[in-house]
Design a protein around this motif. Structure first.
Motif, PDB file in Angstrom:
ATOM      1  N   MET A  28      47.121  36.989  40.435  1.00 20.48           N
ATOM      2  CA  MET A  28      46.528  38.128  39.739  1.00 20.48           C
ATOM      3  C   MET A  28      45.467  38.774  40.613  1.00 20.48           C
ATOM      4  O   MET A  28      44.668  38.090  41.235  1.00 20.48           O
ATOM      5  CB  MET A  28      45.873  37.688  38.428  1.00 20.48           C
ATOM      6  CG  MET A  28      46.816  37.264  37.358  1.00 20.48           C
ATOM      7  SD  MET A  28      45.899  36.889  35.842  1.00 20.48           S
ATOM      8  CE  MET A  28      47.228  36.558  34.717  1.00 20.48           C
ATOM      9  N   HIS A  30      42.190  40.505  40.396  1.00 19.78           N
ATOM     10  CA  HIS A  30      41.101  40.666  39.429  1.00 19.78           C
ATOM     11  C   HIS A  30      40.059  41.684  39.884  1.00 19.78           C
ATOM     12  O   HIS A  30      39.050  41.860  39.221  1.00 19.78           O
ATOM     13  CB  HIS A  30      40.402  39.331  39.195  1.00 19.78           C
ATOM     14  CG  HIS A  30      41.317  38.248  38.703  1.00 19.78           C
ATOM     15  ND1 HIS A  30      42.225  38.430  37.703  1.00 19.78           N
ATOM     16  CD2 HIS A  30      41.459  36.959  39.095  1.00 19.78           C
ATOM     17  CE1 HIS A  30      42.886  37.304  37.479  1.00 19.78           C
ATOM     18  NE2 HIS A  30      42.442  36.403  38.317  1.00 19.78           N
ATOM     19  N   MET A  33      39.031  44.448  37.272  1.00 21.70           N
ATOM     20  CA  MET A  33      38.847  44.062  35.881  1.00 21.70           C
ATOM     21  C   MET A  33      37.385  44.244  35.460  1.00 21.70           C
ATOM     22  O   MET A  33      36.480  43.872  36.187  1.00 21.70           O
ATOM     23  CB  MET A  33      39.299  42.619  35.670  1.00 21.70           C
ATOM     24  CG  MET A  33      40.784  42.450  35.929  1.00 21.70           C
ATOM     25  SD  MET A  33      41.384  40.839  35.478  1.00 21.70           S
ATOM     26  CE  MET A  33      41.490  41.064  33.713  1.00 21.70           C
ATOM     27  N   ALA A  83      42.098  44.252  28.013  1.00 21.46           N
ATOM     28  CA  ALA A  83      42.939  43.264  28.705  1.00 21.46           C
ATOM     29  C   ALA A  83      43.949  43.972  29.600  1.00 21.46           C
ATOM     30  O   ALA A  83      44.470  45.033  29.255  1.00 21.46           O
ATOM     31  CB  ALA A  83      43.666  42.380  27.704  1.00 21.46           C
ATOM     32  N   GLU A  84      44.208  43.368  30.748  1.00 17.51           N
ATOM     33  CA  GLU A  84      45.141  43.936  31.709  1.00 17.51           C
ATOM     34  C   GLU A  84      46.523  43.334  31.503  1.00 17.51           C
ATOM     35  O   GLU A  84      46.699  42.123  31.567  1.00 17.51           O
ATOM     36  CB  GLU A  84      44.650  43.670  33.128  1.00 17.51           C
ATOM     37  CG  GLU A  84      45.403  44.458  34.151  1.00 17.51           C
ATOM     38  CD  GLU A  84      44.684  44.512  35.487  1.00 17.51           C
ATOM     39  OE1 GLU A  84      45.349  44.840  36.463  1.00 17.51           O
ATOM     40  OE2 GLU A  84      43.475  44.225  35.539  1.00 17.51           O
ATOM     41  N   MET A  86      49.939  43.076  33.161  1.00 22.28           N
ATOM     42  CA  MET A  86      50.490  43.234  34.507  1.00 22.28           C
ATOM     43  C   MET A  86      52.006  43.201  34.466  1.00 22.28           C
ATOM     44  O   MET A  86      52.642  42.328  35.030  1.00 22.28           O
ATOM     45  CB  MET A  86      49.921  42.160  35.414  1.00 22.28           C
ATOM     46  CG  MET A  86      48.428  42.204  35.499  1.00 22.28           C
ATOM     47  SD  MET A  86      47.787  40.848  36.474  1.00 22.28           S
ATOM     48  CE  MET A  86      46.040  41.213  36.425  1.00 22.28           C
ATOM     49  N   ALA A 111      43.909  38.942  30.629  1.00 22.14           N
ATOM     50  CA  ALA A 111      45.047  39.456  31.391  1.00 22.14           C
ATOM     51  C   ALA A 111      46.276  38.634  31.080  1.00 22.14           C
ATOM     52  O   ALA A 111      46.185  37.428  30.803  1.00 22.14           O
ATOM     53  CB  ALA A 111      44.754  39.414  32.893  1.00 22.14           C
TER      54      ALA A 111
END
Length: 115
Positions: A28, A30, A33, A83-84, A86, A111
């Motif tokens: 990930m 980050h 973020m 929140a991500e 992906m 995430a």
């Protein structure tokens, strides 16, 4: 008896460092973020199966998460507003979750990345 040359030792070190970094971030990124340094430092990554994603929550099944002392379980977790995601995630898919601890001491999903 075989000896380890300096170039072999450096190659092994470079490979093991890459593996360690990959395990830390679980692939990930980050960097973008909106988390505090404290949240990022205490973030935990876990493999889970998405059972259902609702408004502000996700029902997941995960194995033991040793870093926070959780046994394997199925549970609802809050999903942070920022929140991500992906990639596309569907029920039944295995994902990597990034969990962050809130000021209330509870963990939430920051995430989700498909595996």
């Amino acid at each position: 008896m075989k000896t380890l040359t300096l170039s072999h030792a450096l190659s092994i070190l470079a490979l093991s460092t890459g593996v360690a970094l990959a395990q830390t971030s679980h692939g990930m990124d980050h960097s973008n973020m909106p988390m505090t340094d404290q949240q990022m430092e205490g973030a935990v990554h876990a493999t889970a199966t998405i059972n259902e994603i609702g408004e502000g929550t996700a029902n997941v099944s995960h194995g033991p998460i040793a870093e926070i002392g959780w046994p394997a379980m199925t549970m609802d977790l809050p999903v942070l507003e920022n929140a991500e995601m992906m990639g596309e995630v569907s029920p039944g898919e295995e994902v990597t979750l990034m969990l962050v601890k809130g000021d209330d001491g509870m963990y939430a999903i920051a995430a989700i990345m498909p595996n």
